[in-house]
Design a protein around this motif. Sequence first.
Motif, PDB file in Angstrom:
ATOM      1  N   SER A   1       0.822  -1.210   0.000  1.00 30.90           N
ATOM      2  CA  SER A   1       0.000   0.000   0.000  1.00 30.90           C
ATOM      3  C   SER A   1       0.857   1.261   0.000  1.00 30.90           C
ATOM      4  N   GLU A   2       2.029   1.240   0.652  1.00 34.65           N
ATOM      5  CA  GLU A   2       2.927   2.398   0.619  1.00 34.65           C
ATOM      6  C   GLU A   2       3.447   2.638  -0.799  1.00 34.65           C
ATOM      7  N   ILE A   3       3.831   1.569  -1.462  1.00 34.59           N
ATOM      8  CA  ILE A   3       4.322   1.680  -2.837  1.00 34.59           C
ATOM      9  C   ILE A   3       3.212   2.209  -3.733  1.00 34.59           C
ATOM     10  N   ALA A   4       2.028   1.631  -3.594  1.00 37.49           N
ATOM     11  CA  ALA A   4       0.884   2.048  -4.417  1.00 37.49           C
ATOM     12  C   ALA A   4       0.539   3.510  -4.195  1.00 37.49           C
ATOM     13  N   LYS A   5       0.542   3.943  -2.952  1.00 36.98           N
ATOM     14  CA  LYS A   5       0.216   5.336  -2.629  1.00 36.98           C
ATOM     15  C   LYS A   5       1.181   6.290  -3.325  1.00 36.98           C
ATOM     16  N   ASN A   6       2.477   5.992  -3.273  1.00 35.57           N
ATOM     17  CA  ASN A   6       3.477   6.849  -3.898  1.00 35.57           C
ATOM     18  C   ASN A   6       3.402   6.832  -5.420  1.00 35.57           C
ATOM     19  N   LEU A   7       3.008   5.701  -5.976  1.00 37.55           N
ATOM     20  CA  LEU A   7       2.921   5.579  -7.436  1.00 37.55           C
ATOM     21  C   LEU A   7       1.543   5.934  -7.980  1.00 37.55           C
ATOM     22  N   CYS A   8       0.633   6.314  -7.081  1.00 40.58           N
ATOM     23  CA  CYS A   8      -0.758   6.639  -7.460  1.00 40.58           C
ATOM     24  C   CYS A   8      -1.432   5.451  -8.147  1.00 40.58           C
ATOM     25  N   LEU A   9      -1.278   4.293  -7.535  1.00 42.87           N
ATOM     26  CA  LEU A   9      -1.890   3.066  -8.026  1.00 42.87           C
ATOM     27  C   LEU A   9      -2.769   2.480  -6.932  1.00 42.87           C
ATOM     28  N   HIS A  10      -3.598   1.532  -7.315  1.00 39.09           N
ATOM     29  CA  HIS A  10      -4.405   0.823  -6.324  1.00 39.09           C
ATOM     30  C   HIS A  10      -3.510  -0.229  -5.662  1.00 39.09           C
ATOM     31  N   PRO A  11      -3.617  -0.419  -4.341  1.00 37.96           N
ATOM     32  CA  PRO A  11      -2.765  -1.400  -3.657  1.00 37.96           C
ATOM     33  C   PRO A  11      -2.838  -2.813  -4.234  1.00 37.96           C
ATOM     34  N   THR A  12      -3.985  -3.188  -4.766  1.00 34.60           N
ATOM     35  CA  THR A  12      -4.096  -4.535  -5.341  1.00 34.60           C
ATOM     36  C   THR A  12      -3.210  -4.689  -6.586  1.00 34.60           C
ATOM     37  N   THR A  13      -2.905  -3.591  -7.253  1.00 38.18           N
ATOM     38  CA  THR A  13      -2.020  -3.649  -8.420  1.00 38.18           C
ATOM     39  C   THR A  13      -0.628  -4.101  -7.989  1.00 38.18           C
ATOM     40  N   VAL A  14      -0.119  -3.500  -6.923  1.00 38.59           N
ATOM     41  CA  VAL A  14       1.214  -3.862  -6.433  1.00 38.59           C
ATOM     42  C   VAL A  14       1.206  -5.290  -5.873  1.00 38.59           C
ATOM     43  N   THR A  15       0.139  -5.650  -5.174  1.00 42.86           N
ATOM     44  CA  THR A  15       0.004  -7.017  -4.666  1.00 42.86           C
ATOM     45  C   THR A  15      -0.012  -8.010  -5.830  1.00 42.86           C
ATOM     46  N   TYR A  16      -0.665  -7.658  -6.905  1.00 39.16           N
ATOM     47  CA  TYR A  16      -0.701  -8.495  -8.108  1.00 39.16           C
ATOM     48  C   TYR A  16       0.710  -8.713  -8.651  1.00 39.16           C
ATOM     49  N   TRP A  17       1.517  -7.634  -8.689  1.00 40.50           N
ATOM     50  CA  TRP A  17       2.896  -7.756  -9.167  1.00 40.50           C
ATOM     51  C   TRP A  17       3.670  -8.748  -8.309  1.00 40.50           C
ATOM     52  N   VAL A  18       3.430  -8.703  -7.000  1.00 40.10           N
ATOM     53  CA  VAL A  18       4.106  -9.632  -6.083  1.00 40.10           C
ATOM     54  C   VAL A  18       3.646 -11.060  -6.356  1.00 40.10           C
TER      55      VAL A  18
END
Length: 137
Positions: free
Chosen positions: A62-79
């Motif tokens: 969620s920290e990464i997503a917030k800084n990149l202006c993305l939804h947290p599930t997007t970053v979780t998906y990448w993981v």
Amino acid sequence: MCTKWAKKELETLEEMAEMYTPEQIVFRLKRRGYYRTVSAVKNKLYSLGYSIRPILDNYSCSEIAKNLCLHPTTVTYWVRQGWLKAKKRCTSCYQVKSRDLKQFFKNPPQSIRKRIAAIDPQVVRYLVGSFRQDRCS
């Protein structure tokens, strides 16, 4: 009320800037006899061109997503796809090391390369801990 930063205090701050969080810096300054709030340290670090995130820091999705202006599930998906290396903290929380994030940005998967290229490079530098700007004397 603003108290001027002493020369020794600034030297100490710059010495710790890339290795410690603002909270840790406040604690260490206090041990040396200087009293600053966390927000004062953050503001000073920012004005000196340092990231308030130390290089060896970890991020949540969620920290990464917030800084990149993305939804947290997007970053979780990448993981979950294995594109971004992370450790599982609990059932739905991951912790990403700065160096793994840096590697991800250097070599993103082909399918999202254009999307990653569109992200502001300054935000990427901030996240991976190399935001230090050149300062004029």
